[in-house]
Design a protein around this motif. Structure first.
Motif, PDB file in Angstrom:
ATOM      1  N   GLY A   1      -2.270  -0.318  -4.675  1.00  0.00           N
ATOM      2  CA  GLY A   1      -1.481  -1.266  -3.804  1.00  0.00           C
ATOM      3  C   GLY A   1      -1.116  -0.919  -2.410  1.00  0.00           C
ATOM      4  N   LEU A   2      -0.715   0.416  -2.485  1.00  0.00           N
ATOM      5  CA  LEU A   2      -0.335   1.029  -1.117  1.00  0.00           C
ATOM      6  C   LEU A   2      -1.509   0.847  -0.179  1.00  0.00           C
ATOM      7  CD1 LEU A   2       1.494   2.521   0.822  1.00  0.00           C
ATOM      8  CD2 LEU A   2       0.859   4.700  -0.356  1.00  0.00           C
ATOM      9  N   SER A   3      -2.676   1.242  -0.646  1.00  0.00           N
ATOM     10  CA  SER A   3      -4.248   1.333  -0.017  1.00  0.00           C
ATOM     11  C   SER A   3      -4.430   0.019   0.286  1.00  0.00           C
ATOM     12  CB  SER A   3      -5.160   1.919  -0.691  1.00  0.00           C
ATOM     13  OG  SER A   3      -5.069   3.249  -0.834  1.00  0.00           O
ATOM     14  N   VAL A   4      -4.176  -1.122  -0.451  1.00  0.00           N
ATOM     15  CA  VAL A   4      -4.473  -2.472   0.060  1.00  0.00           C
ATOM     16  C   VAL A   4      -3.674  -2.733   1.023  1.00  0.00           C
ATOM     17  CG1 VAL A   4      -4.341  -5.003  -0.674  1.00  0.00           C
ATOM     18  CG2 VAL A   4      -5.579  -3.243  -2.191  1.00  0.00           C
ATOM     19  N   ALA A   5      -2.478  -2.571   1.035  1.00  0.00           N
ATOM     20  CA  ALA A   5      -1.501  -2.888   2.110  1.00  0.00           C
ATOM     21  C   ALA A   5      -1.807  -2.142   3.229  1.00  0.00           C
ATOM     22  CB  ALA A   5       0.027  -2.451   1.851  1.00  0.00           C
ATOM     23  N   THR A   6      -2.380  -1.142   3.369  1.00  0.00           N
ATOM     24  CA  THR A   6      -2.686  -0.410   4.648  1.00  0.00           C
ATOM     25  C   THR A   6      -3.889  -1.135   5.031  1.00  0.00           C
ATOM     26  OG1 THR A   6      -2.077   1.449   3.616  1.00  0.00           O
ATOM     27  CG2 THR A   6      -3.449   1.831   5.578  1.00  0.00           C
ATOM     28  N   GLU A   7      -4.935  -1.385   4.522  1.00  0.00           N
ATOM     29  CA  GLU A   7      -6.264  -2.095   4.710  1.00  0.00           C
ATOM     30  C   GLU A   7      -5.972  -3.415   4.990  1.00  0.00           C
ATOM     31  OE1 GLU A   7      -8.354  -2.709   0.699  1.00  0.00           O
ATOM     32  OE2 GLU A   7      -8.332  -4.868   1.185  1.00  0.00           O
ATOM     33  N   MET A   8      -4.897  -4.182   4.501  1.00  0.00           N
ATOM     34  CA  MET A   8      -4.566  -5.780   5.379  1.00  0.00           C
ATOM     35  C   MET A   8      -3.450  -5.532   6.397  1.00  0.00           C
ATOM     36  SD  MET A   8      -4.614  -7.545   1.522  1.00  0.00           S
ATOM     37  CE  MET A   8      -4.460  -9.288   2.106  1.00  0.00           C
ATOM     38  N   GLY A   9      -3.259  -4.452   6.632  1.00  0.00           N
ATOM     39  CA  GLY A   9      -2.501  -4.260   7.932  1.00  0.00           C
ATOM     40  C   GLY A   9      -0.909  -4.679   7.428  1.00  0.00           C
ATOM     41  N   VAL A  10      -0.645  -4.710   6.407  1.00  0.00           N
ATOM     42  CA  VAL A  10       0.683  -5.049   6.130  1.00  0.00           C
ATOM     43  C   VAL A  10       1.688  -3.582   5.790  1.00  0.00           C
ATOM     44  CG1 VAL A  10       2.458  -5.793   4.260  1.00  0.00           C
ATOM     45  CG2 VAL A  10       0.078  -6.808   4.521  1.00  0.00           C
ATOM     46  N   SER A  11       2.619  -3.326   6.811  1.00  0.00           N
ATOM     47  CA  SER A  11       3.414  -2.210   6.831  1.00  0.00           C
ATOM     48  C   SER A  11       4.375  -1.771   5.791  1.00  0.00           C
ATOM     49  CB  SER A  11       4.022  -2.019   8.243  1.00  0.00           C
ATOM     50  OG  SER A  11       4.822  -0.750   8.314  1.00  0.00           O
ATOM     51  N   VAL A  12       4.012  -0.815   5.172  1.00  0.00           N
ATOM     52  CA  VAL A  12       4.750  -0.216   4.148  1.00  0.00           C
ATOM     53  C   VAL A  12       5.964   0.974   4.428  1.00  0.00           C
ATOM     54  CG1 VAL A  12       5.000   0.921   1.778  1.00  0.00           C
ATOM     55  CG2 VAL A  12       3.284  -0.777   2.093  1.00  0.00           C
ATOM     56  N   PRO A  13       7.170   0.770   4.510  1.00  0.00           N
ATOM     57  CA  PRO A  13       7.925  -0.093   3.802  1.00  0.00           C
ATOM     58  C   PRO A  13       8.527  -1.109   4.798  1.00  0.00           C
ATOM     59  CG  PRO A  13       9.207   1.687   4.141  1.00  0.00           C
ATOM     60  CD  PRO A  13       7.977   2.209   5.076  1.00  0.00           C
ATOM     61  N   ALA A  14       8.175  -1.090   6.090  1.00  0.00           N
ATOM     62  CA  ALA A  14       8.778  -1.891   6.767  1.00  0.00           C
ATOM     63  C   ALA A  14       8.680  -3.421   6.571  1.00  0.00           C
ATOM     64  CB  ALA A  14       8.114  -1.894   8.622  1.00  0.00           C
ATOM     65  N   GLU A  15       7.328  -4.171   6.043  1.00  0.00           N
ATOM     66  CA  GLU A  15       7.085  -5.191   5.747  1.00  0.00           C
ATOM     67  C   GLU A  15       7.206  -5.596   4.105  1.00  0.00           C
ATOM     68  OE1 GLU A  15       4.284  -7.491   8.460  1.00  0.00           O
ATOM     69  OE2 GLU A  15       3.553  -5.350   8.558  1.00  0.00           O
ATOM     70  N   LEU A  16       6.943  -4.491   3.533  1.00  0.00           N
ATOM     71  CA  LEU A  16       6.628  -4.678   2.031  1.00  0.00           C
ATOM     72  C   LEU A  16       7.080  -3.272   1.427  1.00  0.00           C
ATOM     73  CD1 LEU A  16       5.010  -6.142  -0.418  1.00  0.00           C
ATOM     74  CD2 LEU A  16       3.191  -4.805   0.422  1.00  0.00           C
ATOM     75  N   SER A  17       7.884  -3.591   0.268  1.00  0.00           N
ATOM     76  CA  SER A  17       8.308  -2.578  -0.643  1.00  0.00           C
ATOM     77  C   SER A  17       7.534  -2.216  -1.708  1.00  0.00           C
ATOM     78  CB  SER A  17       9.786  -2.720  -0.820  1.00  0.00           C
ATOM     79  OG  SER A  17      10.661  -2.280   0.324  1.00  0.00           O
ATOM     80  N   LEU A  18       7.231  -1.204  -2.041  1.00  0.00           N
ATOM     81  CA  LEU A  18       6.462  -0.937  -3.264  1.00  0.00           C
ATOM     82  C   LEU A  18       7.017   0.117  -4.388  1.00  0.00           C
ATOM     83  CD1 LEU A  18       2.679  -0.277  -1.679  1.00  0.00           C
ATOM     84  CD2 LEU A  18       3.748  -2.424  -2.642  1.00  0.00           C
ATOM     85  N   LEU A  19       7.026  -0.280  -5.652  1.00  0.00           N
ATOM     86  CA  LEU A  19       7.791   0.334  -6.679  1.00  0.00           C
ATOM     87  C   LEU A  19       6.598   0.850  -7.588  1.00  0.00           C
ATOM     88  CD1 LEU A  19      10.409   1.837  -7.198  1.00  0.00           C
ATOM     89  CD2 LEU A  19      11.182  -0.394  -8.054  1.00  0.00           C
ATOM     90  N   ALA A  20       6.242   1.983  -7.789  1.00  0.00           N
ATOM     91  CA  ALA A  20       5.497   2.663  -8.824  1.00  0.00           C
ATOM     92  C   ALA A  20       6.509   2.650 -10.231  1.00  0.00           C
ATOM     93  CB  ALA A  20       4.901   3.804  -8.513  1.00  0.00           C
ATOM     94  N   TRP A  21       5.491   3.031 -11.454  1.00  0.00           N
ATOM     95  CA  TRP A  21       6.094   3.217 -12.876  1.00  0.00           C
ATOM     96  C   TRP A  21       5.586   4.478 -13.337  1.00  0.00           C
ATOM     97  CZ3 TRP A  21       9.856  -0.442 -14.653  1.00  0.00           C
ATOM     98  CH2 TRP A  21      10.272  -0.177 -15.963  1.00  0.00           C
ATOM     99  N   ASP A  22       6.395   5.284 -13.829  1.00  0.00           N
ATOM    100  CA  ASP A  22       5.883   6.645 -14.581  1.00  0.00           C
ATOM    101  C   ASP A  22       6.276   7.730 -13.608  1.00  0.00           C
ATOM    102  OD1 ASP A  22       5.094   5.243 -16.921  1.00  0.00           O
ATOM    103  OD2 ASP A  22       3.127   5.389 -16.381  1.00  0.00           O
TER     104      ASP A  22
END
Lengths: 346, 346
Positions: free
Chosen positions: A266-287
């Motif tokens: 998901g983090l790679s897809v955000a980078t690829e689509m130019g969506v800045s993490v975490p400025a525009e999008l927060s991501l939370l993993a599990w494990d």
């Protein structure tokens, strides 16, 4: 090209004893895993035997070997073989199991099957032929068809799953509902109003528990109804789900993933689509496997020590095997570890 | 809290036969894994038995179970338990093994040990007590002490390693030397003059083969002598080695890693240190697990289908078990897959 086994030379037990500097009796005890020799002596004997290329006559020993105590525990997994290699959870879980087994000289008998009927047959066969002393069971579903027949087997079993799913089987679980609720509250506290969840297969019991907790927490906090996209836990499907969410008109500002590999994707897809993490999008993993600390920025995660979980489940199975009962109940709930992929919503 | 096994209800074989719509004889054959019933009938019987919570009297069957054919193959690994969960190679290798075993209803008996002496003892014990039909052996070293005693056991074994390391054992390997040479030539063709390699443990045979090939290829192309940093294969040590290389006065412009997790860690370190990949630094991973396609930019890698390799090794072991001999030799050499982390040197 064919390679044949090379028969060992004609070496006697006396030569091994002489080389090891111990008695012939000690060699016999050491080579047959009998009590009565120290670990140091056993080590010396094995070393001498190895150096001389000596192994006791196998035919003579095969008669007594029938009485050998089998020291295996079982694990049957009904998932495609390729999934096993893609999912850090199972690898760390198996590593945790092995960390306990290695200290007790136990082995893990690992079997992949196509479905639960095959799993029941395998456990029945293993139990009857005394190939295992007990088993760990995973991936419970609602009204799981394995519960009644496995209980009837009388085989020591620890079920990994919530008691709502595992019937009367002794079970150990993580409180997935509480963890999801904590994650949603944290994202809401950061100002996020539109959350999404990239989940596991809809049929798996723990996926359902997480989905219900997610929907309830979102409703309790008066957030917008959160989309849930089920996947097969693979990075590919995690990437696809993330692309679908980021391409939608009502783009979420925070996404909660059901495992680490999908969060990395998901983090790679955000980078690829130019969506800045975490400025525009927060991501939370599990494990919170090693992967979460290797990305840039490092992934915030619901941290769950899967290795320790595998070890704990195994210790409880060993108690059940040794003493006929075991502590059951929840292990500590995963805790939120904020890193670089979660921030205030704008 | 204690959970006891729930005994099954008093269900007769006749009831199971009636529910499945088959004869009592068919139920008996199906439940005892005997030939004489079709797969469809066996499926019906298992389903009916499961629905009724019925399993045949275990005491009566335990006598006949001694004759049950054991269908396991062994895998002993002398590495710390935690390493197993961190290393995508072993997880994909085991998945590949399982992909072949699942079709033959075989299980994998997996054992972690502290050292090779313990490994020899385990294989000897498994062979004698007929717990396995054969075994896969890994992680060979120069003058490996396992070769002579294992050959003497007469157990069907496939050794994963170059014949220089595996003695007379039937072996299957990848040509690591040729792959390293290809990697070095590719980086040199891109104009890189100062290469480094983040390798595995210096004692492992295949690490040594790669180190020698790296030094030779670098010398043959008149590049600057390339630094080689050994690690334990973990992401942490891969990150540390990368930091050391990037902080040195003679910073390399290209780094070759011995597994994927270290390359992922290296990419993060470069980002953290403000070294642009691939503009200032080229990175090449090894194995090409799913991870390589999940980073941003995606990692160039020596691509090695580890899943297929595990499957191939297992098929050859099955040939050895079934027919007493097996094709041995090299499997296809890893091929270079350029992605986003390799570019011309400036």
């Amino acid at each position: 090209m064919r390679a044949a086994a090379r028969p060992g030379g004609k070496v006697t037990i006396a030569e091994v004893a002489a080389r090891a500097g111990v008695s012939k009796g000690s060699v016999s005890l050491a080579m047959n895993d009998k009590p009565g020799v120290s670990a140091a002596t056993r080590e010396k004997v094995l070393k001498a035997a190895r150096e001389l290329g000596w192994l006791p006559n196998q035919a003579a020993r095969s008669l007594s070997s029938a009485a050998t105590q089998v020291s295996n525990i079982g694990l049957v997994i009904a998932r495609p073989a390729r999934m096993l290699g893609l999912e850090p959870f199972y690898m760390e879980f198996v590593s945790g199991i092995e960390s306990v087994l290695v200290e007790r000289s136990y082995s893990l008998l690992l079997r992949l099957v196509h479905d639960v009927d095959e799993e029941i047959g395998v456990l029945d066969g293993w139990g009857r032929s005394k190939q295992i002393s007990g088993s760990i069971m995973v991936d419970f579903t609602v009204d799981d068809p394995r519960v009644a027949p496995i209980a009837a087997l009388g085989l020591p079993v620890i079920a990994v799953g919530h008691p709502d799913l595992t019937g009367g089987l002794p079970s150990v679980w993580t409180d997935d509902g509480a963890a999801v609720t904590e994650a949603v509250r944290y994202l809401a506290a950061l100002g996020h109003r539109r959350l999404a969840r990239v989940g596991g297969p809809a049929t798996l019991g723990h996926s359902m528990i997480r989905s219900e907790a997610f929907a309830k927490a979102v409703a309790d906090l008066n957030l917008e109804p959160g989309r849930i996209l089920p996947t097969d836990f693979s990075g590919e499907q995690g990437a696809r789900a993330t692309r679908a969410l980021l391409a939608s008109a009502q783009r979420p500002t925070a996404i909660l993933y059901d495992n680490d590999i999908m969060a990395v994707a998901g983090l790679s897809v955000a980078t690829e689509m130019g969506v800045s993490v975490p400025a525009e999008l927060s991501l939370l993993a599990w494990d919170d496997s090693q992967l979460c600390r290797l990305t840039h920025p490092p992934l915030s995660a619901m941290s769950h020590d899967v290795f320790a979980f595998g070890a704990e489940v195994t210790r409880r199975l060993m108690d059940l095997i040794d003493h006929g009962d075991a502590e059951v109940g929840a292990v500590p709930t995963p805790v939120l570890v904020p890193r670089g992929t979660t921030a205030r919503a704008h």
